[in-house]
Design a protein around this motif. Structure first.
Motif, mmCIF file in Angstrom:
data_model
loop_
_atom_site.group_PDB
_atom_site.id
_atom_site.type_symbol
_atom_site.label_atom_id
_atom_site.label_comp_id
_atom_site.label_asym_id
_atom_site.label_seq_id
_atom_site.Cartn_x
_atom_site.Cartn_y
_atom_site.Cartn_z
ATOM 1 N N LEU A 20 0.835 -1.187 0.000
ATOM 2 C CA LEU A 20 0.000 0.000 0.000
ATOM 3 C C LEU A 20 0.878 1.248 0.000
ATOM 4 O O LEU A 20 1.975 1.241 0.574
ATOM 5 C CB LEU A 20 -0.915 0.028 1.221
ATOM 6 N N SER A 21 0.383 2.297 -0.632
ATOM 7 C CA SER A 21 1.087 3.582 -0.655
ATOM 8 C C SER A 21 0.194 4.662 -0.077
ATOM 9 O O SER A 21 -1.035 4.618 -0.245
ATOM 10 C CB SER A 21 1.465 3.960 -2.092
ATOM 11 N N CYS A 22 0.800 5.624 0.573
ATOM 12 C CA CYS A 22 0.083 6.788 1.089
ATOM 13 C C CYS A 22 0.842 8.024 0.620
ATOM 14 O O CYS A 22 1.955 8.294 1.100
ATOM 15 C CB CYS A 22 0.010 6.749 2.605
ATOM 16 N N ALA A 23 0.267 8.719 -0.348
ATOM 17 C CA ALA A 23 0.886 9.924 -0.883
ATOM 18 C C ALA A 23 0.547 11.117 0.011
ATOM 19 O O ALA A 23 -0.627 11.341 0.320
ATOM 20 C CB ALA A 23 0.401 10.174 -2.301
ATOM 21 N N LEU A 24 1.574 11.859 0.400
ATOM 22 C CA LEU A 24 1.415 12.995 1.310
ATOM 23 C C LEU A 24 1.606 14.296 0.538
ATOM 24 O O LEU A 24 2.534 14.408 -0.267
ATOM 25 C CB LEU A 24 2.459 12.933 2.420
ATOM 26 N N SER A 25 0.777 15.291 0.810
ATOM 27 C CA SER A 25 0.939 16.590 0.154
ATOM 28 C C SER A 25 0.397 17.693 1.043
ATOM 29 O O SER A 25 -0.355 17.436 1.988
ATOM 30 C CB SER A 25 0.226 16.607 -1.203
ATOM 31 N N GLY A 26 0.821 18.928 0.761
ATOM 32 C CA GLY A 26 0.286 20.083 1.461
ATOM 33 C C GLY A 26 1.073 20.534 2.668
ATOM 34 O O GLY A 26 0.663 21.484 3.351
ATOM 35 N N ALA A 27 2.195 19.898 2.960
ATOM 36 C CA ALA A 27 3.010 20.294 4.104
ATOM 37 C C ALA A 27 4.397 19.680 3.967
ATOM 38 O O ALA A 27 4.626 18.844 3.092
ATOM 39 C CB ALA A 27 2.374 19.825 5.410
#
Length: 131
Positions: A20-27
């Motif tokens: 599984l992948s969790c893409a992080l954005s916005g910080a």
């Protein structure tokens, strides 16, 4: 705006693997704790694993210790959950979540396994393990 997006779920036979992948954005996520949770139908959401992006320390629920591995890429914008030796009881929707930054994050003090400790959530990705 902090956003998380989970992906990579699917159908797999017992004993198989998924990542599984969790893409992080916005910080900038250097001081965040990212957790993985699962929720089976009719059951509570449960903590599976987390990673402290401050020092890359990892934590696991007893039920997945030795089978699942959480990691982060060098840019610290994607967190992975490598799942091996999957069992039918791992079937659930899987969610990634983030705790807003502390100066020195401490997942144990944060109660990383408790969904209420988390401030941001991605949508779920479904994992189905057939027997």
């Amino acid at each position: 705006e902090v956003q998380l997006q989970a992906s990579g779920g699917g159908l797999v036979q017992a004993g198989g693997s998924l990542r599984l992948s969790c893409a992080l954005s916005g910080a900038t996520f250097d001081h965040y704790v990212i957790g993985w949770f699962h929720q089976a139908p009719g059951k509570d959401r449960e903590g599976v694993s987390c990673i402290n992006l401050f020092d890359d320390a990892t934590y696991y629920a007893d039920s997945v210790e030795g089978r699942f591995t959480v990691s982060v890429n060098n840019a610290k914008n994607t967190v992975y959950l490598q799942m091996t030796s999957l069992k039918p009881e791992d079937t659930a929707a899987y969610y990634c979540a983030a705790i807003r930054p502390w100066t020195v994050p401490n997942p144990l003090r944060m109660n990383w396994y408790n969904p209420r400790a988390y401030d941001y959530w991605g949508q779920g990705t479904l994992v189905t393990v057939s027997s």
